[in-house]
Design an enzyme around this catalytic site. Structure first.
Site, short mmCIF file in Angstrom:
data_model
loop_
_atom_site.label_atom_id
_atom_site.label_comp_id
_atom_site.label_asym_id
_atom_site.label_seq_id
_atom_site.Cartn_x
_atom_site.Cartn_y
_atom_site.Cartn_z
N TYR A 197 14.21 21.98 51.42
CA TYR A 197 13.73 20.63 51.14
C TYR A 197 13.76 19.86 52.45
O TYR A 197 14.81 19.77 53.08
CB TYR A 197 14.63 19.91 50.13
CG TYR A 197 14.58 20.46 48.72
CD1 TYR A 197 15.33 21.56 48.33
CD2 TYR A 197 13.81 19.84 47.74
CE1 TYR A 197 15.30 22.05 47.03
CE2 TYR A 197 13.77 20.30 46.43
CZ TYR A 197 14.52 21.41 46.09
OH TYR A 197 14.49 21.88 44.80
N LYS A 293 14.03 19.65 37.27
CA LYS A 293 14.74 19.44 36.01
C LYS A 293 13.89 19.57 34.74
O LYS A 293 14.43 19.75 33.65
CB LYS A 293 15.39 18.04 35.99
CG LYS A 293 16.54 17.87 36.93
CD LYS A 293 17.78 18.55 36.38
CE LYS A 293 18.85 18.73 37.41
NZ LYS A 293 19.30 20.10 37.61
N TYR A 381 22.28 19.36 40.62
CA TYR A 381 21.14 20.26 40.87
C TYR A 381 21.27 21.52 40.00
O TYR A 381 20.28 21.98 39.42
CB TYR A 381 21.08 20.64 42.36
CG TYR A 381 19.81 21.39 42.73
CD1 TYR A 381 18.70 20.70 43.21
CD2 TYR A 381 19.72 22.77 42.56
CE1 TYR A 381 17.53 21.38 43.52
CE2 TYR A 381 18.55 23.45 42.88
CZ TYR A 381 17.46 22.76 43.36
OH TYR A 381 16.30 23.43 43.66
P1 RFL Z 1 4.44 21.84 28.31
O1 RFL Z 1 4.76 23.00 29.20
O2 RFL Z 1 3.55 20.78 28.80
O3 RFL Z 1 3.85 22.46 26.97
C1 RFL Z 1 3.22 21.67 25.99
C2 RFL Z 1 2.27 22.56 25.22
O4 RFL Z 1 1.68 21.83 24.15
C3 RFL Z 1 0.30 22.13 24.10
N1 RFL Z 1 -0.36 21.01 23.41
C4 RFL Z 1 -0.85 21.08 22.14
N2 RFL Z 1 -0.86 22.07 21.25
C5 RFL Z 1 -1.44 21.82 20.04
N3 RFL Z 1 -2.02 20.63 19.72
C6 RFL Z 1 -2.02 19.61 20.60
N4 RFL Z 1 -2.59 18.44 20.28
C7 RFL Z 1 -1.42 19.80 21.87
N5 RFL Z 1 -1.24 19.02 22.98
C8 RFL Z 1 -0.61 19.77 23.88
C9 RFL Z 1 -0.09 22.31 25.55
O5 RFL Z 1 -1.30 23.06 25.69
C10 RFL Z 1 1.12 23.06 26.09
O6 RFL Z 1 1.00 24.46 25.95
O7 RFL Z 1 5.77 21.11 27.81
P2 RFL Z 1 7.26 21.70 27.53
O8 RFL Z 1 7.22 22.93 26.67
O9 RFL Z 1 8.05 20.53 27.11
O10 RFL Z 1 7.77 22.22 28.95
C11 RFL Z 1 8.00 21.32 29.99
C12 RFL Z 1 7.76 21.97 31.36
O11 RFL Z 1 6.48 22.59 31.33
C13 RFL Z 1 7.83 20.95 32.51
O12 RFL Z 1 8.88 20.03 32.30
C14 RFL Z 1 8.09 21.65 33.86
O13 RFL Z 1 7.00 22.44 34.23
C15 RFL Z 1 8.39 20.60 34.96
N6 RFL Z 1 8.56 21.21 36.28
C16 RFL Z 1 9.74 21.82 36.65
N7 RFL Z 1 10.77 21.88 35.80
C17 RFL Z 1 11.92 22.56 36.15
O14 RFL Z 1 12.87 22.57 35.36
N8 RFL Z 1 12.06 23.22 37.35
C18 RFL Z 1 11.05 23.22 38.25
O15 RFL Z 1 11.20 23.87 39.31
C19 RFL Z 1 9.86 22.47 37.95
N9 RFL Z 1 8.85 22.45 38.82
C20 RFL Z 1 7.51 21.21 37.17
C21 RFL Z 1 7.68 21.85 38.45
C22 RFL Z 1 6.29 20.63 36.84
C23 RFL Z 1 5.28 20.65 37.76
N10 RFL Z 1 4.07 20.01 37.39
C24 RFL Z 1 2.89 20.73 37.13
C25 RFL Z 1 4.14 18.64 36.97
C26 RFL Z 1 6.68 21.90 39.35
C27 RFL Z 1 5.48 21.29 39.02
C28 RFL Z 1 4.41 21.38 40.06
C1 PHB Z 2 9.02 25.36 42.31
O1 PHB Z 2 9.34 26.47 42.80
O2 PHB Z 2 7.97 25.19 41.68
C2 PHB Z 2 9.92 24.20 42.50
C3 PHB Z 2 11.18 24.41 43.06
C4 PHB Z 2 12.03 23.34 43.25
C5 PHB Z 2 11.61 22.07 42.90
C6 PHB Z 2 10.36 21.85 42.34
C7 PHB Z 2 9.50 22.93 42.15
O3 PHB Z 2 12.46 21.03 43.13
#
Ligand code: RFL
Ligand code: PHB
Length: 389
Positions: A197, A293, A381
């Site tokens: 980071y 998170k 973390y």
């Molecule tokens: P999701 O994954 O958004 O899934 C929701 C699902 O609902 C569907 N859906 C519907 N289905 C039926 N009818 C409808 N009307 C619907 N509307 C929506 C969608 O198609 C989808 O399949 O939510 P969920 O399950 O709560 O999971 C949450 C996580 O996906 C999200 O918090 C993380 O990806 C956030 N995040 C990270 N979290 C971590 O803990 N560690 C990480 O390293 C981390 N890195 C990230 C991230 C999120 C990122 N983005 C894209 C914002 C890195 C990135 C770049």
């Molecule tokens: C990732 O690998 O997508 C990632 C890792 C650490 C973070 C956010 C995203 O804090």
């Protein structure tokens, strides 16, 4: 039980309910390949790994996930490492892509049930205050109604479940951020063993990974940035400039296979339940990705909820369902706080004053030199056990 959404929250909850002998149906608006390819999180906390193990969804994770015992923070002319096990009494995190976790859960679900319907879009959840809430949804061009004892909205930030709850019941606390992330996936072996980071005058950068062959990299960019304005060379040059401002160290370059711009948002909806409808994961809260998170909070929510439904099934008591929202919100607000703290510590506001930069550097210096400050950061973390609540 009706579950809306087959992201990590909906899929993990379905496995937990299945293990407790509770029937459910999962409705997912997208198709399988879209859900399995959506590039997102990469860091799993211990409690998320434990949750996957407890539903038998960790076989591939045990073989392929990369355990990480620390992270590196870079700022000014310094670089320091936070060693998680020594700072937290043995905790660590795992690098395992959300895409892989979702693939593992989908495969189990399709093999063992209960039903998971792709391309089934929920239109509305109605009757939260009745004994049988219904999900109206469309599939193959026809509208259907699923009548349930309970509904769980795991449909993410843009889902419909939350909006179906009566007006005035919920309150959403929200904040935007004056920057976004450009995220890229590259066929290039990471030049680093742990996540890096970086605080820099040019803005934040993060070097993460998906495997020993694939790097995942992020750059702070202005809101509204078009990813097409960032050809490969520009991305690599900027990453090098932010991660290694004094030369010497360089990333391994390789073809960039995906790039997108991710807006940042902080949001919490309270309470996370009303009547017989519950919200879990991103449907209830969003954190900026800096603290890694979001996915872990989603897994923690459904672990609390899965236990509450199992308790209801065994004892007939709704006691744990009644406290679901309050239990989860304590963790959620702690994670919001940490994610906002880490975000404001490492990013550069568009109109940041020199004074604000000095404050960031003072805090980074404190983390680098105070075992107490480092231990508090590492505890947050790596995440707290779900049992702690
Ligand atoms: P999701 O994954 O958004 O899934 C929701 C699902 O609902 C569907 N859906 C519907 N289905 C039926 N009818 C409808 N009307 C619907 N509307 C929506 C969608 O198609 C989808 O399949 O939510 P969920 O399950 O709560 O999971 C949450 C996580 O996906 C999200 O918090 C993380 O990806 C956030 N995040 C990270 N979290 C971590 O803990 N560690 C990480 O390293 C981390 N890195 C990230 C991230 C999120 C990122 N983005 C894209 C914002 C890195 C990135 C770049
Ligand atoms: C990732 O690998 O997508 C990632 C890792 C650490 C973070 C956010 C995203 O804090």
């Amino acid at each position: 039980m009706g579950i809306v959404g087959a992201g990590p929250a909906g899929l993990l909850l379905a496995r937990q309910l299945h293990a407790s002998g509770i029937d459910c149906v999962v409705l997912e608006s997208r198709d399988r390949s879209y859900v399995e390819r959506r590039q997102r999180a990469g860091i799993l906390e211990q409690s998320t790994v434990d949750a996957l193990r407890s539903v038998g969804a960790a076989d591939r994770l045990e073989r392929e996930a990369l355990p990480h015992d620390g992270i590196e923070l870079r700022f000014s002319r310094r670089s320091f490492r936070l060693d998680f096990p020594s700072l937290t009494g043995g905790r660590r995190v795992w690098v395992y892509a959300q895409t892989e976790m979702v693939k593992d859960l989908v495969a189990l679900q399709l093999k063992e049930g209960p039903p998971l319907l792709f391309e089934a879009r929920a239109l509305a959840v109605e009757g939260a205050n009745t004994d049988n809430p219904v999900i109206r949804y469309t599939r193959s061009g026809r509208e259907h109604t699923l009548s349930c004892d309970w509904v769980v909205g795991c449909d993410g930030y843009h889902g419909v479940t939350r909006h179906g709850l009566p007006r005035g019941v919920l309150r959403t606390y929200e904040r935007g951020h004056p920057y976004a992330w450009l995220g890229v996936l590259a066929e290039a072996p990471p030049a680093y063993e742990e996540l890096v980071y970086a605080h820099s005058e040019r803005g934040f950068a993060l070097a993460s990974m998906r495997s020993p062959q694939v790097s995942r990299l992020y750059l702070q960019v202005p809101n509204g940035t078009d990813p097409e304005d960032w050809p490969d060379d520009r991305v690599w040059d900027e990453l090098d400039a932010r991660l290694a401002p004094h030369g010497g160290w360089r990333l391994h370059r390789g073809p960039i296979t995906a790039r997108s711009v991710l807006p940042m948002r902080s949001s919490v909806t309270e309470p996370m339940a009303h009547g017989r409808v519950f919200l879990a994961g991103d449907a209830a809260h969003i954190v900026p990705p800096t603290g890694a998170k979001g996915l872990n909070l989603a897994a923690a929510d459904v672990t609390v909820l899965g236990r509450a439904f199992s308790h209801l099934n065994v004892t007939g008591s709704t006691r744990l369902l009644d406290t679901y929202s309050a239990t989860c919100l304590r963790r959620v607000w702690r994670a919001e706080h940490f994610s906002n703290l880490m975000t404001s510590l490492l990013h550069r506001d568009p109109d940041q004053s020199a004074f604000a930069t000095r404050l960031q550097l003072a805090q980074l210096e404190r983390l680098a030199t105070s075992p107490h400050a480092a231990a508090e950061f590492a505890a947050q973390y790596t995440g707290l056990p779900v049992e702690a609540e």
